[in-house]
Design a protein around this motif. Structure first.
Motif, PDB file in Angstrom:
ATOM      1  N   GLN A 268     -17.955 -37.450 -52.367  1.00 28.69           N
ATOM      2  CA  GLN A 268     -16.843 -37.655 -51.448  1.00 28.69           C
ATOM      3  C   GLN A 268     -15.723 -38.516 -52.005  1.00 28.69           C
ATOM      4  O   GLN A 268     -14.566 -38.142 -51.941  1.00 28.69           O
ATOM      5  CB  GLN A 268     -17.365 -38.318 -50.172  1.00 28.69           C
ATOM      6  CG  GLN A 268     -18.630 -37.659 -49.670  1.00 28.69           C
ATOM      7  CD  GLN A 268     -18.619 -37.482 -48.184  1.00 28.69           C
ATOM      8  OE1 GLN A 268     -18.184 -38.355 -47.452  1.00 28.69           O
ATOM      9  NE2 GLN A 268     -19.090 -36.351 -47.731  1.00 28.69           N
ATOM     10  N   GLU A 269     -16.084 -39.683 -52.526  1.00 28.06           N
ATOM     11  CA  GLU A 269     -15.028 -40.624 -52.866  1.00 28.06           C
ATOM     12  C   GLU A 269     -14.876 -40.842 -54.366  1.00 28.06           C
ATOM     13  O   GLU A 269     -15.836 -41.147 -55.061  1.00 28.06           O
ATOM     14  CB  GLU A 269     -15.302 -41.969 -52.183  1.00 28.06           C
ATOM     15  CG  GLU A 269     -14.809 -41.958 -50.749  1.00 28.06           C
ATOM     16  CD  GLU A 269     -15.406 -43.044 -49.881  1.00 28.06           C
ATOM     17  OE1 GLU A 269     -15.824 -44.078 -50.438  1.00 28.06           O
ATOM     18  OE2 GLU A 269     -15.467 -42.844 -48.662  1.00 28.06           O
ATOM     19  N   GLY A 270     -13.644 -40.658 -54.819  1.00 26.31           N
ATOM     20  CA  GLY A 270     -13.330 -40.941 -56.216  1.00 26.31           C
ATOM     21  C   GLY A 270     -13.120 -42.433 -56.430  1.00 26.31           C
ATOM     22  O   GLY A 270     -13.242 -43.226 -55.495  1.00 26.31           O
ATOM     23  N   TRP A 271     -12.825 -42.807 -57.661  1.00 28.21           N
ATOM     24  CA  TRP A 271     -12.528 -44.218 -57.947  1.00 28.21           C
ATOM     25  C   TRP A 271     -11.504 -44.335 -59.061  1.00 28.21           C
ATOM     26  O   TRP A 271     -11.278 -43.391 -59.819  1.00 28.21           O
ATOM     27  CB  TRP A 271     -13.785 -45.018 -58.283  1.00 28.21           C
ATOM     28  CG  TRP A 271     -14.731 -44.421 -59.304  1.00 28.21           C
ATOM     29  CD1 TRP A 271     -15.955 -43.882 -59.041  1.00 28.21           C
ATOM     30  CD2 TRP A 271     -14.548 -44.318 -60.734  1.00 28.21           C
ATOM     31  NE1 TRP A 271     -16.542 -43.440 -60.216  1.00 28.21           N
ATOM     32  CE2 TRP A 271     -15.700 -43.701 -61.266  1.00 28.21           C
ATOM     33  CE3 TRP A 271     -13.519 -44.681 -61.604  1.00 28.21           C
ATOM     34  CZ2 TRP A 271     -15.869 -43.444 -62.632  1.00 28.21           C
ATOM     35  CZ3 TRP A 271     -13.669 -44.418 -62.975  1.00 28.21           C
ATOM     36  CH2 TRP A 271     -14.834 -43.813 -63.469  1.00 28.21           C
ATOM     37  N   GLN A 272     -10.894 -45.500 -59.117  1.00 22.07           N
ATOM     38  CA  GLN A 272     -10.031 -45.849 -60.238  1.00 22.07           C
ATOM     39  C   GLN A 272     -10.429 -47.222 -60.722  1.00 22.07           C
ATOM     40  O   GLN A 272     -10.625 -48.144 -59.929  1.00 22.07           O
ATOM     41  CB  GLN A 272      -8.557 -45.881 -59.805  1.00 22.07           C
ATOM     42  CG  GLN A 272      -7.994 -44.495 -59.518  1.00 22.07           C
ATOM     43  CD  GLN A 272      -6.486 -44.524 -59.378  1.00 22.07           C
ATOM     44  OE1 GLN A 272      -5.939 -45.381 -58.691  1.00 22.07           O
ATOM     45  NE2 GLN A 272      -5.807 -43.583 -60.012  1.00 22.07           N
ATOM     46  N   LEU A 273     -10.591 -47.346 -62.027  1.00 17.75           N
ATOM     47  CA  LEU A 273     -10.961 -48.628 -62.617  1.00 17.75           C
ATOM     48  C   LEU A 273      -9.921 -48.998 -63.658  1.00 17.75           C
ATOM     49  O   LEU A 273      -9.630 -48.199 -64.546  1.00 17.75           O
ATOM     50  CB  LEU A 273     -12.319 -48.520 -63.314  1.00 17.75           C
ATOM     51  CG  LEU A 273     -13.588 -48.761 -62.528  1.00 17.75           C
ATOM     52  CD1 LEU A 273     -14.785 -48.640 -63.460  1.00 17.75           C
ATOM     53  CD2 LEU A 273     -13.586 -50.139 -61.865  1.00 17.75           C
ATOM     54  N   ALA A 274      -9.377 -50.204 -63.525  1.00 18.27           N
ATOM     55  CA  ALA A 274      -8.442 -50.708 -64.522  1.00 18.27           C
ATOM     56  C   ALA A 274      -9.237 -51.497 -65.550  1.00 18.27           C
ATOM     57  O   ALA A 274     -10.121 -52.280 -65.187  1.00 18.27           O
ATOM     58  CB  ALA A 274      -7.389 -51.589 -63.851  1.00 18.27           C
TER      59      ALA A 274
ATOM     60  N   LEU B  48      -6.216 -47.140 -67.307  1.00 20.22           N
ATOM     61  CA  LEU B  48      -6.640 -46.812 -65.947  1.00 20.22           C
ATOM     62  C   LEU B  48      -7.503 -45.563 -65.987  1.00 20.22           C
ATOM     63  O   LEU B  48      -7.031 -44.481 -66.360  1.00 20.22           O
ATOM     64  CB  LEU B  48      -5.415 -46.589 -65.059  1.00 20.22           C
ATOM     65  CG  LEU B  48      -5.722 -46.319 -63.577  1.00 20.22           C
ATOM     66  CD1 LEU B  48      -6.286 -47.573 -62.919  1.00 20.22           C
ATOM     67  CD2 LEU B  48      -4.452 -45.866 -62.849  1.00 20.22           C
ATOM     68  N   PHE B  49      -8.783 -45.738 -65.623  1.00 20.41           N
ATOM     69  CA  PHE B  49      -9.716 -44.613 -65.588  1.00 20.41           C
ATOM     70  C   PHE B  49      -9.780 -44.091 -64.160  1.00 20.41           C
ATOM     71  O   PHE B  49      -9.969 -44.872 -63.221  1.00 20.41           O
ATOM     72  CB  PHE B  49     -11.102 -45.058 -66.053  1.00 20.41           C
ATOM     73  CG  PHE B  49     -11.110 -45.492 -67.500  1.00 20.41           C
ATOM     74  CD1 PHE B  49     -11.304 -44.566 -68.513  1.00 20.41           C
ATOM     75  CD2 PHE B  49     -10.889 -46.818 -67.845  1.00 20.41           C
ATOM     76  CE1 PHE B  49     -11.301 -44.954 -69.845  1.00 20.41           C
ATOM     77  CE2 PHE B  49     -10.879 -47.215 -69.173  1.00 20.41           C
ATOM     78  CZ  PHE B  49     -11.090 -46.283 -70.177  1.00 20.41           C
ATOM     79  N   SER B  50      -9.617 -42.794 -64.019  1.00 23.98           N
ATOM     80  CA  SER B  50      -9.614 -42.195 -62.682  1.00 23.98           C
ATOM     81  C   SER B  50     -10.647 -41.084 -62.630  1.00 23.98           C
ATOM     82  O   SER B  50     -10.777 -40.308 -63.577  1.00 23.98           O
ATOM     83  CB  SER B  50      -8.243 -41.590 -62.355  1.00 23.98           C
ATOM     84  OG  SER B  50      -7.236 -42.580 -62.490  1.00 23.98           O
ATOM     85  N   TRP B  51     -11.335 -41.051 -61.508  1.00 22.70           N
ATOM     86  CA  TRP B  51     -12.340 -40.007 -61.339  1.00 22.70           C
ATOM     87  C   TRP B  51     -12.295 -39.466 -59.921  1.00 22.70           C
ATOM     88  O   TRP B  51     -12.153 -40.222 -58.961  1.00 22.70           O
ATOM     89  CB  TRP B  51     -13.733 -40.556 -61.644  1.00 22.70           C
ATOM     90  CG  TRP B  51     -14.804 -39.533 -61.399  1.00 22.70           C
ATOM     91  CD1 TRP B  51     -15.156 -38.502 -62.218  1.00 22.70           C
ATOM     92  CD2 TRP B  51     -15.634 -39.423 -60.236  1.00 22.70           C
ATOM     93  NE1 TRP B  51     -16.144 -37.755 -61.637  1.00 22.70           N
ATOM     94  CE2 TRP B  51     -16.459 -38.302 -60.424  1.00 22.70           C
ATOM     95  CE3 TRP B  51     -15.749 -40.162 -59.057  1.00 22.70           C
ATOM     96  CZ2 TRP B  51     -17.396 -37.896 -59.472  1.00 22.70           C
ATOM     97  CZ3 TRP B  51     -16.673 -39.759 -58.110  1.00 22.70           C
ATOM     98  CH2 TRP B  51     -17.487 -38.641 -58.322  1.00 22.70           C
ATOM     99  N   GLU B  52     -12.387 -38.155 -59.808  1.00 25.88           N
ATOM    100  CA  GLU B  52     -12.523 -37.503 -58.509  1.00 25.88           C
ATOM    101  C   GLU B  52     -13.754 -36.611 -58.569  1.00 25.88           C
ATOM    102  O   GLU B  52     -14.026 -36.016 -59.624  1.00 25.88           O
ATOM    103  CB  GLU B  52     -11.284 -36.655 -58.202  1.00 25.88           C
ATOM    104  CG  GLU B  52     -10.061 -37.461 -57.766  1.00 25.88           C
ATOM    105  CD  GLU B  52     -10.289 -38.280 -56.499  1.00 25.88           C
ATOM    106  OE1 GLU B  52     -11.031 -37.823 -55.608  1.00 25.88           O
ATOM    107  OE2 GLU B  52      -9.728 -39.393 -56.417  1.00 25.88           O
ATOM    108  N   PRO B  53     -14.492 -36.496 -57.466  1.00 30.92           N
ATOM    109  CA  PRO B  53     -15.690 -35.651 -57.476  1.00 30.92           C
ATOM    110  C   PRO B  53     -15.370 -34.247 -58.015  1.00 30.92           C
ATOM    111  O   PRO B  53     -14.344 -33.674 -57.668  1.00 30.92           O
ATOM    112  CB  PRO B  53     -16.102 -35.597 -56.003  1.00 30.92           C
ATOM    113  CG  PRO B  53     -15.555 -36.846 -55.413  1.00 30.92           C
ATOM    114  CD  PRO B  53     -14.286 -37.132 -56.153  1.00 30.92           C
ATOM    115  N   GLY B  54     -16.224 -33.774 -58.875  1.00 32.86           N
ATOM    116  CA  GLY B  54     -16.044 -32.435 -59.416  1.00 32.86           C
ATOM    117  C   GLY B  54     -15.151 -32.374 -60.636  1.00 32.86           C
ATOM    118  O   GLY B  54     -14.955 -31.305 -61.206  1.00 32.86           O
ATOM    119  N   SER B  55     -14.594 -33.492 -61.029  1.00 26.80           N
ATOM    120  CA  SER B  55     -13.696 -33.506 -62.190  1.00 26.80           C
ATOM    121  C   SER B  55     -14.186 -34.504 -63.235  1.00 26.80           C
ATOM    122  O   SER B  55     -14.968 -35.396 -62.920  1.00 26.80           O
ATOM    123  CB  SER B  55     -12.279 -33.915 -61.769  1.00 26.80           C
ATOM    124  OG  SER B  55     -11.822 -33.094 -60.738  1.00 26.80           O
TER     125      SER B  55
END
Ligand code: 0WD
Ligand code: CA
Length: 370
Positions: free
Chosen positions: A144-150, A338-345
């Protein structure tokens, strides 16, 4: 005095240096469940702690630590009204304030000269919140929820700080009233289960103020990654077999009462994984759940030993993937990957300088550079 006692405990007892592998017997045996073996995770040891008070001010001691005080077991069971006090006795933390790593950096500034392993140890470590590590660890399961990590590298150390995604921000600002109340109920449960002093009883008549927090600071290692991280701890059990933190800590949770096997399956699959990861990382041995009925009353409690939860959660790990360590090469506190992740990607990365992404505060950078 509490702080002295804690320090004394750490000096008296030998530090737990023994390794804590996942017990082989509790691993489901089908290898198809895993993309790789679970990496070695060193048993976390506590380096210190700090507290945040009702005004969210930092204190370098254990003043906000509470004591596990469950209701007597000879009773008919609990009958906690989790909606009591809402909203009139509720002081929620201002979520518009982005604290990033600030409180942890404050602790680090005061203690970096005294870390075991010397200054070289910190230079090879990752510094972050436990909650960020939980998200990384559970990423393969998150739908459900993606994240971003700096991420910034500074004097060798890799700092990781979460950035609220636009979707998370939108959801937070539009949070439905029922969800707000549900969040309150989680904190209210803590108030029913915790006392301010060892041996005394909980006092649910007061306010629930979510600015108050007790945070443990620990070191560990995941695979080859040294970790220095902090996590919020609900309470300590004065009657725990081991008085040495983090083995005396207890994590409190609430969940919906379950009545059908399907409820349990879904609970194991979705909730227990997160509960496990969060408590495992910090070395909290037990999670105590209060099950609430549709009226918002907790009438039953169940203790889940963290190491037993592992039997129910199937853990594949990519959380130890070295993406950040290998990508963030340049040592510069003003530079952010900046690392970004969304479910399925897959995880994507972008580079930024200074505001709004740079997160290492000037007071920290200057003090460490001096
Ligand atoms: O500003 C932010 N975006 C965040 C701040 C995100 C995550 C955490 N934090 C802050 C927390 O306020 C806390 O002071 O970091 C500190 C501890 O973080 P953690 O232990 O690494 O976080 P996590 O493991 O996600 O949560 C531990 C507990 C939660 O317990 P439950 O049982 O709900 O998992 O910390 C509390 C909460 O009680 N907590 C928060 N409290 C206020 N605001 C928040 C938050 N945003 N997130 C977690
Ligand atoms: Ca909790």
């Amino acid at each position: 005095r509490r702080e002295n006692k804690r320090r004394a405990e750490r000096v008296d007892g030998a530090e737990p240096r023994n390794k804590l592998p996942i017990p082989a017997s509790s691993l489901p045996t089908d290898p198809a469940l895993y993309s790789g073996p679970f990496p070695f995770y060193r048993r976390p040891s506590e380096l210190g702690c700090f507290s945040l008070d009702a005004q969210r001010q930092y204190h370098g001691d254990a003043q906000a630590l509470r004591y596990y005080s469950p209701p007597p077991t000879n009773d008919q069971g609990p009958n906690f009204d989790l909606r009591d006090g809402y909203p009139d006795r509720y002081q929620p933390r201002d979520e518009e304030v982005q604290e990033r790593l600030d409180h942890l950096l404050r602790w680090l500034l005061d203690h970096r000269g005294k870390l075991e392993g010397g200054p070289g140890w910190l230079a090879g470590a990752i510094v972050t919140w436990r909650g960020h590590l939980t998200k990384l660890l559970t990423t393969p399961y998150e739908q459900q929820e993606g994240w971003q990590l700096a991420a910034s590298r500074f004097q060798g150390t890799l700092y990781l700080s979460e950035v609220e995604t636009p979707a998370a921000r939108a959801q937070r600002l539009a949070r439905p009233p029922l969800l707000r109340e549900l969040m309150y109920m989680g904190y209210k449960f803590e108030q029913y289960m915790c006392a301010d002093k060892p041996g005394s009883s909980p006092d649910p008549s007061g306010e629930v103020n979510t600015n108050v927090a007790f945070c443990s600071v620990l070191r560990s290692r995941l695979g080859s990654h040294r970790l220095l991280f902090s996590g919020e701890v609900d309470c300590t059990d004065p009657r725990a077999a081991s008085t040495q933190p983090p083995a005396c800590y207890v994590e409190l949770k609430t969940s919906k009462e379950m009545h059908r096997p399907g409820h349990w399956r879904s609970f194991y699959r979705h909730k227990l994984l997160k509960w496990w990861a969060q408590s495992f990382l910090l070395g909290v041995p037990n999670v105590v759940a209060g099950f609430r009925n549709p009226e918002g009353f907790v009438c039953s409690l169940k203790t889940f030993p963290t190491m037993e939860m592992f039997e129910y959660v199937r853990v594949r790990v990519q959380g130890c993937s070295p993406f950040a360590q290998n990508t963030v090469v340049q040592d510069d506190p003003r530079l952010v990957h900046l690392f970004s992740w969304e479910p399925g990607s897959p995880v994507t990365v972008s580079k930024h300088r200074d505001a709004p992404y740079a997160f290492l505060p000037m007071w920290y950078v200057e003090a460490v550079t001096r």
